[in-house]
Write an enzyme that holds these catalytic residues in place. Structure first.
Site, PDB file in Angstrom:
ATOM      1  N   CYS A 135      -5.914  -1.658  -0.370  1.00 38.32           N
ATOM      2  CA  CYS A 135      -5.271  -2.084   0.868  1.00 38.32           C
ATOM      3  C   CYS A 135      -6.233  -2.884   1.737  1.00 38.32           C
ATOM      4  CB  CYS A 135      -4.760  -0.866   1.635  1.00 38.32           C
ATOM      5  SG  CYS A 135      -3.898  -1.284   3.170  1.00 38.32           S
ATOM      6  N   CYS A 162       0.835  -1.201   0.000  1.00 41.08           N
ATOM      7  CA  CYS A 162       0.000   0.000   0.000  1.00 41.08           C
ATOM      8  C   CYS A 162       0.871   1.253   0.000  1.00 41.08           C
ATOM      9  CB  CYS A 162      -0.913  -0.013   1.227  1.00 41.08           C
ATOM     10  SG  CYS A 162      -1.909   1.485   1.415  1.00 41.08           S
ATOM     11  N   HIS A 164       6.026 -16.487 -20.194  1.00 43.64           N
ATOM     12  CA  HIS A 164       7.303 -16.094 -19.599  1.00 43.64           C
ATOM     13  C   HIS A 164       8.168 -15.341 -20.610  1.00 43.64           C
ATOM     14  CE1 HIS A 164      10.132 -16.086 -16.416  1.00 43.64           C
ATOM     15  NE2 HIS A 164      10.965 -16.975 -16.909  1.00 43.64           N
ATOM     16  N   CYS A 219       7.951 -10.971 -14.599  1.00 42.81           N
ATOM     17  CA  CYS A 219       8.964 -11.461 -15.539  1.00 42.81           C
ATOM     18  C   CYS A 219       9.136 -10.535 -16.737  1.00 42.81           C
ATOM     19  CB  CYS A 219       8.645 -12.884 -15.989  1.00 42.81           C
ATOM     20  SG  CYS A 219       7.070 -13.087 -16.833  1.00 42.81           S
ATOM     21  N   CYS A 245       0.118   2.973   3.722  1.00 44.12           N
ATOM     22  CA  CYS A 245       0.561   2.390   4.996  1.00 44.12           C
ATOM     23  C   CYS A 245       1.581   1.271   4.836  1.00 44.12           C
ATOM     24  CB  CYS A 245      -0.650   1.887   5.797  1.00 44.12           C
ATOM     25  SG  CYS A 245      -1.446   0.420   5.076  1.00 44.12           S
ATOM     26  N   ASP A 291      18.099 -16.502 -17.326  1.00 42.05           N
ATOM     27  CA  ASP A 291      16.799 -16.142 -16.759  1.00 42.05           C
ATOM     28  C   ASP A 291      17.028 -15.284 -15.517  1.00 42.05           C
ATOM     29  OD1 ASP A 291      14.328 -16.039 -15.374  1.00 42.05           O
ATOM     30  OD2 ASP A 291      13.648 -17.823 -16.436  1.00 42.05           O
ATOM     31  N   CYS A 307      -6.232  -0.147   5.259  1.00 42.13           N
ATOM     32  CA  CYS A 307      -6.721   1.242   5.250  1.00 42.13           C
ATOM     33  C   CYS A 307      -7.612   1.559   4.058  1.00 42.13           C
ATOM     34  CB  CYS A 307      -5.543   2.215   5.288  1.00 42.13           C
ATOM     35  SG  CYS A 307      -4.555   2.270   3.764  1.00 42.13           S
TER      36      CYS A 307
END
Length: 447
Positions: free
Chosen positions: A241, A209, A294, A267, A212, A311, A244
């Protein structure tokens, strides 16, 4: 960690005459066998790669699996002879030959491939290959951004070059290479760049978040702001969130320059930014697009004389069967994309080509080849005759390599890991998706 003192005997008792020399070695077992070999080298001048260390008490050979805390202090050093080296080379060659399929099994695979091609004719979509082209060609704009000198200079400034160069030289020294060639140094630096990137870039399942810092959950897609579109974020994920109720935006940036700042993503962002780093340090690099879910990188290794898989998400290199054998992925199209054009490199990543063919139903194989050739020709049109010839020769060599790769035997003794990057929940969701990985096209962004 245990401090040990070993007595290493060299020579004598081997039929060569002369007294045995004894050397005392103060050694910390935490440092591993490579350091012990280097210490012995400093005393005996026998290079680490030619050392055979034997426990005098029982004649066992000391290797990486030996418990250095438990063995007796008496060790004997045997220098490997030229004959032994030749025997080892012959054994390695025999092992390589054994990897190839038997004639009978090869015939079965070729027959299965022909049958798969025949069945493919009844499954492919008859759109003239437009879908395939639309999934590949937009990435050319992406990789051309890697060639911007200003972007490259900015990328180099974010890398601790001196530290990585030192680590590269240490890694070579551990292998007994104290006078590496430029190709060996470049190769070692590339691997250190990969390891550094793995530690410095952050994977995002759901962003924390903004208000917060606590956990969030996805609530859908938002409209990209002009400041986000400026850096290629055509898609923006919205998160709420759990605590909050504030909302947090996660723009999927495509501009690698922006990723130098954010240093986070999935990725798509990882491979995009790492391939950019590779180009910034002068490596011939390609972005590798797997149509399932991927993206990764390939670099041309002057040391090996071929393209090498890297990778960044997994911190893995030169292990192309990771996806099929380790992740159990059902591959279909794996396309390499660089400033010099596009290549179908699927065969490098499979040993089940006939099965892969049954899943390649977007268009015919001839159409795939024609589209890739068309795109490549467009981006090579301004090259000199010498430059074009060099690329064509490299392409020819790679095509021969790929033709053989699909028929090599899989080494069943090697166990490859499953996917490590991403949370369990994200990985499960990703397996159900087959969208375009970078956000330069539409899709729900599983990658």
């Amino acid at each position: 960690m245990v401090a040990r003192r070993f007595v290493v005997r060299q020579g004598g008792g081997g039929g060569g005459g002369g007294e045995a020399e004894e050397h005392e070695v103060e050694y910390d077992t935490e440092h591993g066998l490579d350091i012990l070999r280097l210490q012995i080298f400093s005393l005996t001048s026998v290079p680490p790669e030619l050392q055979k260390i034997v426990v005098e008490a029982d004649g066992s050979v000391v290797d990486d699996g030996t418990d250095l805390e438990a063995i007796s202090e008496g060790l004997r050093l045997v220098a490997i002879t030229g004959e032994e080296e030749e025997a080892e080379a012959a054994a390695a060659a025999e092992a390589a030959r054994a990897q190839e399929k038997s004639d009978e099994e090869l015939a079965r695979m070729i027959q299965a491939e022909e049958e798969a091609l025949l069945l493919q004719q009844y499954s492919i979509r008859n759109d003239g290959g437009e879908e395939f082209r639309e999934r590949v060609e937009p990435y050319m704009h992406q990789v051309l951004m890697y060639e911007d000198p200003m972007r490259q200079e900015a990328a180099r400034k974010t890398v601790p070059m001196d530290e990585l160069q030192e680590k590269a030289l240490v890694s070579l020294a551990k292998e007994g290479n104290f006078s590496p060639s430029k190709d060996e140094e470049d190769h070692a630096f590339l691997l250190q760049l990969l390891f550094w990137f793995k530690q410095s870039f952050r994977w995002v399942n759901a962003p924390p978040c903004d208000s917060c810092g606590r956990e969030t959950f996805n609530v859908g897609m938002g409209t990209a702001l002009p400041s986000e579109i400026k850096f290629g974020a055509n898609r923006v994920e919205i998160y709420r969130c759990n605590y909050c109720s504030s909302t947090t935006r996660f723009p999927r940036y495509n501009d690698p320059y922006k990723l130098l700042e954010t240093r986070k993503g999935r990725c798509g962002e990882w491979a995009n930014c790492f391939t950019f780093y590779c180009r910034s340090f002068g490596y011939e690099a390609r972005l590798i697009l797997d149509f399932t879910d991927h993206v990764w990188t390939e670099c041309f290794s002057n040391l090996y004389g071929r393209w090498m898989h890297l990778d960044p998400c997994e911190g893995v290199y030169d292990n192309p069967l990771l996806y099929e054998k380790g992740w159990n992925k059902k591959l279909d199209y794996v396309i390499a994309i660089s400033k010099d054009g596009v290549r179908d490199v699927t065969k490098r990543y499979t040993r089940k080509w006939h099965e892969v063919l049954s899943r390649r139903i977007i268009t015919s194989e001839d159409t795939v080849s024609a589209i890739l050739s068309s795109i490549t020709g467009k981006y090579r049109s301004g090259l000199s005759i010498d430059g074009l010839t060099a690329l064509e020769n490299r392409d020819k060599k790679e095509s021969e390599e790929l033709s053989k790769a699909a028929y090599l035997e899989v080494d069943t003794s090697i166990s490859l890991p499953g996917r490590q990057s991403g949370s369990v929940e994200w990985r499960k969701a990703s397996q159900k998706c087959s969208t375009y990985i970078l956000s330069i096209t539409s899709g729900n962004g599983c990658g």
